[in-house]
Motif scaffolding. Structure first.
Motif, PDB file in Angstrom:
ATOM      1  N   UNK A 211       9.846   3.957  -7.211  1.00  0.00           N
ATOM      2  CA  UNK A 211       9.075   4.953  -6.309  1.00  0.00           C
ATOM      3  C   UNK A 211       8.578   6.064  -7.193  1.00  0.00           C
ATOM      4  N   UNK A 212       7.271   6.405  -6.718  1.00  0.00           N
ATOM      5  CA  UNK A 212       6.406   7.683  -7.378  1.00  0.00           C
ATOM      6  C   UNK A 212       6.178   8.652  -6.210  1.00  0.00           C
ATOM      7  N   UNK A 213       6.855   9.706  -6.363  1.00  0.00           N
ATOM      8  CA  UNK A 213       7.011  10.673  -5.460  1.00  0.00           C
ATOM      9  C   UNK A 213       5.886  11.867  -5.820  1.00  0.00           C
ATOM     10  N   UNK A 214       4.789  11.981  -5.256  1.00  0.00           N
ATOM     11  CA  UNK A 214       3.697  12.875  -5.870  1.00  0.00           C
ATOM     12  C   UNK A 214       4.232  14.358  -5.812  1.00  0.00           C
ATOM     13  N   UNK A 215       3.755  14.879  -6.794  1.00  0.00           N
ATOM     14  CA  UNK A 215       2.881  14.352  -7.841  1.00  0.00           C
ATOM     15  C   UNK A 215       3.316  13.684  -8.867  1.00  0.00           C
TER      16      UNK A 215
ATOM     17  N   UNK B 223       0.746  -1.472  -0.013  1.00  0.00           N
ATOM     18  CA  UNK B 223       0.129  -0.016  -0.229  1.00  0.00           C
ATOM     19  C   UNK B 223       0.884   1.235   0.138  1.00  0.00           C
ATOM     20  N   UNK B 224       0.515   2.195  -0.574  1.00  0.00           N
ATOM     21  CA  UNK B 224       1.116   3.597  -0.620  1.00  0.00           C
ATOM     22  C   UNK B 224       0.942   4.494   0.475  1.00  0.00           C
ATOM     23  N   UNK B 225       1.738   5.307   0.833  1.00  0.00           N
ATOM     24  CA  UNK B 225       1.874   6.170   1.800  1.00  0.00           C
ATOM     25  C   UNK B 225       1.320   7.697   1.225  1.00  0.00           C
ATOM     26  N   UNK B 226       1.274   8.551   2.210  1.00  0.00           N
ATOM     27  CA  UNK B 226       0.419   9.831   2.158  1.00  0.00           C
ATOM     28  C   UNK B 226       1.270  10.454   0.811  1.00  0.00           C
ATOM     29  N   UNK B 227       2.356  10.450   0.644  1.00  0.00           N
ATOM     30  CA  UNK B 227       3.064  11.392  -0.291  1.00  0.00           C
ATOM     31  C   UNK B 227       3.574  10.538  -1.397  1.00  0.00           C
TER      32      UNK B 227
ATOM     33  N   UNK C 245      -4.003  -6.634  -9.253  1.00  0.00           N
ATOM     34  CA  UNK C 245      -3.373  -6.249  -8.175  1.00  0.00           C
ATOM     35  C   UNK C 245      -1.929  -5.781  -8.397  1.00  0.00           C
ATOM     36  N   UNK C 246      -1.351  -5.841  -9.377  1.00  0.00           N
ATOM     37  CA  UNK C 246      -0.023  -5.564  -9.735  1.00  0.00           C
ATOM     38  C   UNK C 246      -0.011  -3.924 -10.129  1.00  0.00           C
ATOM     39  N   UNK C 247      -1.269  -3.454 -10.223  1.00  0.00           N
ATOM     40  CA  UNK C 247      -1.458  -2.081 -10.463  1.00  0.00           C
ATOM     41  C   UNK C 247      -1.940  -1.282  -9.109  1.00  0.00           C
ATOM     42  N   UNK C 248      -1.517  -1.847  -8.155  1.00  0.00           N
ATOM     43  CA  UNK C 248      -1.938  -1.266  -6.773  1.00  0.00           C
ATOM     44  C   UNK C 248      -1.531   0.188  -6.703  1.00  0.00           C
ATOM     45  N   UNK C 249      -0.333   0.478  -6.976  1.00  0.00           N
ATOM     46  CA  UNK C 249       0.024   1.962  -7.025  1.00  0.00           C
ATOM     47  C   UNK C 249      -0.773   2.692  -7.862  1.00  0.00           C
TER      48      UNK C 249
ATOM     49  N   UNK D 175      -7.428   6.916   3.323  1.00  0.00           N
ATOM     50  CA  UNK D 175      -7.187   6.185   4.565  1.00  0.00           C
ATOM     51  C   UNK D 175      -5.947   5.436   4.463  1.00  0.00           C
ATOM     52  N   UNK D 176      -5.112   5.303   5.537  1.00  0.00           N
ATOM     53  CA  UNK D 176      -3.842   4.909   5.298  1.00  0.00           C
ATOM     54  C   UNK D 176      -3.985   3.817   6.548  1.00  0.00           C
ATOM     55  N   UNK D 177      -4.883   2.995   6.894  1.00  0.00           N
ATOM     56  CA  UNK D 177      -5.027   2.004   7.854  1.00  0.00           C
ATOM     57  C   UNK D 177      -4.230   0.792   7.240  1.00  0.00           C
ATOM     58  N   UNK D 178      -4.341   0.483   6.209  1.00  0.00           N
ATOM     59  CA  UNK D 178      -3.638  -0.853   5.582  1.00  0.00           C
ATOM     60  C   UNK D 178      -2.067  -0.564   5.513  1.00  0.00           C
ATOM     61  N   UNK D 179      -1.717   0.589   5.332  1.00  0.00           N
ATOM     62  CA  UNK D 179      -0.256   1.100   5.127  1.00  0.00           C
ATOM     63  C   UNK D 179       0.380   0.926   6.562  1.00  0.00           C
TER      64      UNK D 179
END
Length: 384
Positions: free
Chosen positions: A269-273, A230-234, A356-360, A378-382
């Protein structure tokens, strides 16, 4: 298309559970109203990468970047500090410098108003008889500029938290690579005929590798071994652990920092944006994207080697083989992403279910929905 359509459709897509997720609706890629919302809510607010600090080694070295309609010049000043300024003359508002290079002073090409590397106006021809003109009162507006792990970031938001604060979690995650010591060997700028999100999504999923990149890296990609947490906030990310197709993809024998599986693990890594990084034990490459209308994306493309490979007697050969491979990969990606954008404009275009491989991509969709439409992530899973 009504201005509300992309927002409504995006919120509906972002609200779906992961196990039943679909791709973003075509309207968020093709709507000019939605693009304007992205520029205002994302690109004028977020930190955006413009390149590596090592690409400006000398006093007077500079590069330019257009950020949400604001031309910016990033340079190394006389105190060896990297700074960013508005690249717009304070006289008749021409842009001052283009591209990249080295300048002792910044000279406007329209009337030769001249600015120092500190942004202060140094000279203005034929202004002595102008009542009220005071050269000392003219200074190019400064743009916030920070370095992080060797990259340069800029933002138009004066109140935004620092890059280091926003990316603390990813810095801890990749600390063992010590990417701040990797050496950039090439930096280029390109424009592709696709939407910026299409290209970003293409980078953040490896599902397409065996097909789109069958002639290059696809054969070395074992999808069943990829880990997409799972991704995180940023940021979002995924890992690939494998024997690399290039020798520089695994750790150099002189590399004592990485142990065990880390010697063969690549981080994507994808650092938003829009800062996209492939980080391997021996090399890195990255893209930084910015929209140029709905159907074009401006791209900074750079890469280089870890210090151990740079110190190797075959360093020049390694750089050449890396650049050759990445140019071929980019050509393949350009074809795929431009086809996607053409398809998105079709009346019959409909988003399908995500693998599922496209989760990002799912995480990225929710980030876009949060920034443009007030979606609550929501970041509960992360956190588990």
């Amino acid at each position: 298309m009504s201005p509300a359509q992309p927002i409504d459709e995006l919120l509906a897509a972002a609200s779906r559970p992961l196990e039943n997720a679909r791709a973003m609706p075509p309207s968020v890629y093709t709507s000019t109203d939605f693009l304007q919302r992205e520029l205002e809510a994302i690109f004028s607010k977020e930190w955006v990468c413009v390149g590596r600090a090592s690409s400006l080694p000398n006093v007077g070295d500079y590069m330019t970047y257009d950020l949400a309609g604001q031309p910016v010049v990033v340079l190394r000043d006389k105190d060896q500090q990297i700074r960013a300024f508005s690249n717009v003359c304070l006289h008749r508002m021409s842009t001052i410098v283009e591209g990249s290079g080295n300048k002792r002073v910044l000279v406007c090409p329209y009337h030769a108003w001249t600015y120092g590397l500190d942004g202060q106006l140094r000279g203005a021809p034929f202004m002595t008889e102008t009542t009220g003109f005071c050269k000392e009162s003219y200074r190019l507006p400064q743009i916030r500029c920070e370095e992080w792990l060797g990259w340069i970031y800029i933002t138009l938001d004066e109140s935004r938290p620092s890059v280091a604060q926003e990316l603390r979690e990813v810095e801890e995650m990749i600390a063992q690579y010590e990417v701040q010591n990797y050496v950039e060997c090439f930096r280029e700028t390109h424009v592709w005929d696709t939407n910026w999100k299409v290209l970003a999504e293409n980078f953040m999923e490896s599902y397409h590798l065996p097909v789109c990149h069958a002639a290059t890296v696809g054969g070395h990609s074992k999808l069943e071994e990829m880990d997409c947490p799972p991704g995180l906030r940023n940021f979002n990310y995924h890992w690939i652990t494998k024997e690399a197709s290039l020798a520089i993809g695994n750790a150099h024998p002189d590399n004592t920092r990485l142990e065990g599986r880390w010697r063969k693990t690549t981080a994507l890594l994808t650092l938003y944006p829009s800062h996209l990084i492939t980080l391997t034990p021996g090399y890195f490459w990255y893209l930084s994207l910015h929209p140029k209308g709905t159907g074009q994306v401006a791209m900074v493309f750079g890469g280089g080697l870890s210090p151990e490979f740079m110190g190797d007697t075959r360093a020049e050969e390694y750089v050449s083989s890396l650049k050759t491979l990445l140019d071929e990969v980019n050509l393949e990606d350009r074809g795929c992403t431009e086809k996607v954008f053409r398809g998105l404009n079709a009346d019959a275009a409909q988003p399908g279910h995500l693998s599922y491989l496209e989760r990002p991509i799912y995480d990225f969709m929710q980030y876009i929905a949060e920034r443009t439409a007030g979606f609550e992530r929501s970041f509960a899973l992360a956190a588990e």
